[in-house]
Write a protein that holds these residues in place. Structure first.
Motif, PDB file in Angstrom:
ATOM      1  N   GLU A 156      42.217  31.611  73.710  1.00 48.69           N
ATOM      2  CA  GLU A 156      43.674  31.721  73.539  1.00 48.69           C
ATOM      3  C   GLU A 156      44.055  31.585  72.066  1.00 48.69           C
ATOM      4  O   GLU A 156      45.038  32.179  71.628  1.00 48.69           O
ATOM      5  CB  GLU A 156      44.413  30.657  74.358  1.00 48.69           C
ATOM      6  N   ARG A 157      43.276  30.817  71.306  1.00 49.08           N
ATOM      7  CA  ARG A 157      43.555  30.686  69.876  1.00 49.08           C
ATOM      8  C   ARG A 157      43.025  31.869  69.075  1.00 49.08           C
ATOM      9  O   ARG A 157      43.441  32.080  67.940  1.00 49.08           O
ATOM     10  CB  ARG A 157      42.972  29.372  69.336  1.00 49.08           C
ATOM     11  N   MET A 158      42.093  32.628  69.647  1.00 52.15           N
ATOM     12  CA  MET A 158      41.507  33.751  68.915  1.00 52.15           C
ATOM     13  C   MET A 158      42.211  35.081  69.172  1.00 52.15           C
ATOM     14  O   MET A 158      42.229  35.944  68.301  1.00 52.15           O
ATOM     15  CB  MET A 158      40.027  33.871  69.267  1.00 52.15           C
ATOM     16  N   ILE A 159      42.803  35.242  70.346  1.00 52.35           N
ATOM     17  CA  ILE A 159      43.393  36.535  70.680  1.00 52.35           C
ATOM     18  C   ILE A 159      44.552  36.934  69.747  1.00 52.35           C
ATOM     19  O   ILE A 159      44.710  38.123  69.452  1.00 52.35           O
ATOM     20  CB  ILE A 159      43.757  36.621  72.181  1.00 52.35           C
ATOM     21  N   PRO A 160      45.340  35.991  69.212  1.00 48.48           N
ATOM     22  CA  PRO A 160      46.374  36.420  68.257  1.00 48.48           C
ATOM     23  C   PRO A 160      45.788  37.080  67.007  1.00 48.48           C
ATOM     24  O   PRO A 160      46.427  37.944  66.397  1.00 48.48           O
ATOM     25  CB  PRO A 160      47.096  35.120  67.893  1.00 48.48           C
ATOM     26  N   ASN A 161      44.581  36.689  66.640  1.00 46.31           N
ATOM     27  CA  ASN A 161      43.934  37.307  65.479  1.00 46.31           C
ATOM     28  C   ASN A 161      43.594  38.765  65.769  1.00 46.31           C
ATOM     29  O   ASN A 161      43.651  39.608  64.875  1.00 46.31           O
ATOM     30  CB  ASN A 161      42.682  36.522  65.097  1.00 46.31           C
ATOM     31  N   TYR A 162      43.242  39.055  67.017  1.00 42.78           N
ATOM     32  CA  TYR A 162      42.998  40.439  67.404  1.00 42.78           C
ATOM     33  C   TYR A 162      44.312  41.226  67.347  1.00 42.78           C
ATOM     34  O   TYR A 162      44.333  42.371  66.895  1.00 42.78           O
ATOM     35  CB  TYR A 162      42.392  40.518  68.812  1.00 42.78           C
ATOM     36  N   ARG A 163      45.393  40.600  67.790  1.00 46.04           N
ATOM     37  CA  ARG A 163      46.697  41.263  67.720  1.00 46.04           C
ATOM     38  C   ARG A 163      47.052  41.614  66.270  1.00 46.04           C
ATOM     39  O   ARG A 163      47.591  42.686  65.997  1.00 46.04           O
ATOM     40  CB  ARG A 163      47.788  40.371  68.318  1.00 46.04           C
ATOM     41  N   ARG A 164      46.743  40.714  65.349  1.00 46.92           N
ATOM     42  CA  ARG A 164      47.030  40.976  63.930  1.00 46.92           C
ATOM     43  C   ARG A 164      46.160  42.120  63.400  1.00 46.92           C
ATOM     44  O   ARG A 164      46.630  42.956  62.636  1.00 46.92           O
ATOM     45  CB  ARG A 164      46.818  39.721  63.103  1.00 46.92           C
ATOM     46  N   PHE A 165      44.903  42.129  63.799  1.00 45.81           N
ATOM     47  CA  PHE A 165      44.022  43.229  63.409  1.00 45.81           C
ATOM     48  C   PHE A 165      44.583  44.546  63.925  1.00 45.81           C
ATOM     49  O   PHE A 165      44.656  45.541  63.195  1.00 45.81           O
ATOM     50  CB  PHE A 165      42.610  42.994  63.957  1.00 45.81           C
ATOM     51  N   LEU A 166      45.014  44.558  65.180  1.00 43.41           N
ATOM     52  CA  LEU A 166      45.586  45.762  65.778  1.00 43.41           C
ATOM     53  C   LEU A 166      46.828  46.210  65.000  1.00 43.41           C
ATOM     54  O   LEU A 166      47.003  47.399  64.718  1.00 43.41           O
ATOM     55  CB  LEU A 166      45.925  45.494  67.246  1.00 43.41           C
ATOM     56  N   ALA A 167      47.681  45.260  64.622  1.00 41.88           N
ATOM     57  CA  ALA A 167      48.878  45.594  63.843  1.00 41.88           C
ATOM     58  C   ALA A 167      48.503  46.140  62.469  1.00 41.88           C
ATOM     59  O   ALA A 167      49.152  47.062  61.962  1.00 41.88           O
ATOM     60  CB  ALA A 167      49.771  44.365  63.698  1.00 41.88           C
ATOM     61  N   ASP A 168      47.449  45.594  61.871  1.00 43.33           N
ATOM     62  CA  ASP A 168      47.014  46.034  60.540  1.00 43.33           C
ATOM     63  C   ASP A 168      46.380  47.415  60.569  1.00 43.33           C
ATOM     64  O   ASP A 168      46.629  48.244  59.702  1.00 43.33           O
ATOM     65  CB  ASP A 168      45.994  45.059  59.947  1.00 43.33           C
ATOM     66  N   ASP A 169      45.501  47.658  61.562  1.00 38.53           N
ATOM     67  CA  ASP A 169      44.683  48.864  61.552  1.00 38.53           C
ATOM     68  C   ASP A 169      44.932  49.826  62.710  1.00 38.53           C
ATOM     69  O   ASP A 169      44.411  50.940  62.693  1.00 38.53           O
ATOM     70  CB  ASP A 169      43.199  48.486  61.504  1.00 38.53           C
TER      71      ASP A 169
END
Length: 192
Positions: free
Chosen positions: A23-36
Motif C-alpha cells: 500500500e505504501r509502494m503503489i503510489p510510487n507506481y501512480r507517480r511513474f505512470l503520471a510521469d511516463d
C-alpha cells in the motif's frame, strides 16, 4: 526487523504485513505512470485488493498465480525511463507480485522480509537520486538512514509489525486489519 519477528506471526498476519508494505509502494507506481504514461495501475490495485480479500479470510483459489503474470507485465525497465519514480514503480510491481505468489502457497517469512526490503530499497534509491548523494562519501549510508523517507518507511514497518503482533488471531482481528490498511495508499516518500 529480524526474520524471527515475521516467523512468529500467523501466515495471514505475514500476508497483511506484505500488503501494508505494498500500500505504501503503489503510489510510487501512480507517480511513474503520471510521469511516463506507461503501465496500468488498475492491474496492481486489483491484485492488492485480492491480497486484502485473502487477509480477510477469503481463500486463494489458485488464480493468484494468473494475477502474478498480469502484475509482472506492468514492470518498467528503469533504465528506459527518465522518471525518478521508475525504480520505485519496479519495486511496487516486484512487491505485489511476491505477495501474490506467496498468498497462493505458503505465506513465508522470507517473502515478507523481501517485501519489507523492497520498501526500504525504494526509500534508499529515491533519497540517493533526489538528494544527489555521493556514494563515495563517508556519510552516505548515514544520510540515507536518517532521511525522512527512510525514517517514515522504517517507522511504518515497525508499527505494522507491532499492530499485527497484538491483534487477535481470529476473524475479528482479520476484519480489523483489513479495515485499518486496505486501500490506504500513502507513500513513505511523502511527508505525512
Amino acid at each position: 526487523m529480524s526474520i524471527d519477528v515475521l516467523e512468529r506471526l500467523a501466515p495471514w498476519k505475514r500476508l497483511a504485513f506484505m500488503a501494508a508494505c505494498c500500500e505504501r509502494m503503489i503510489p510510487n507506481y501512480r507517480r511513474f505512470l503520471a510521469d511516463d504514461g506507461v503501465g496500468d495501475v488498475a492491474v496492481l490495485r486489483s491484485a492488492l485488493d485480492r491480497l486484502w480479500r485473502n487477509v480477510g479470510g477469503g481463500a486463494s483459489d489458485g488464480s493468484d498465480l494468473i494475477f502474478v503474470a498480469n502484475v509482472e507485465a506492468q514492470a518498467p525497465d528503469p533504465s528506459s525511463f527518465g522518471s525518478v519514480h521508475a525504480s520505485a514503480a519496479l519495486d511496487a510491481v516486484a512487491a505485489i507480485s511476491t505477495a501474490l505468489g506467496s498468498s497462493a502457497g505458503m505465506v513465508s517469512a522470507p517473502d515478507a522480509m523481501e517485501i519489507a526490503q523492497l520498501g526500504r530499497d525504494t526509500a534508499d534509491l529515491y533519497v540517493q537520486i533526489t538528494e544527489g548523494l555521493d556514494p563515495n562519501a563517508t556519510s552516505f549510508e548515514a544520510e540515507i538512514l536518517m532521511s525522512a523517507p527512510m525514517q517514515r518507511e522504517l517507522k511504518a514497518q515497525r508499527e505494522d509489525i507491532e499492530w499485527l503482533a497484538l491483534i487477535p488471531d481470529d476473524a475479528v482481528g482479520r476484519a480489523a486489519t483489513v479495515e485499518k490498511y486496505a486501500g490506504r495508499e500513502h507513500s513513505s516518500l511523502d511527508a505525512a
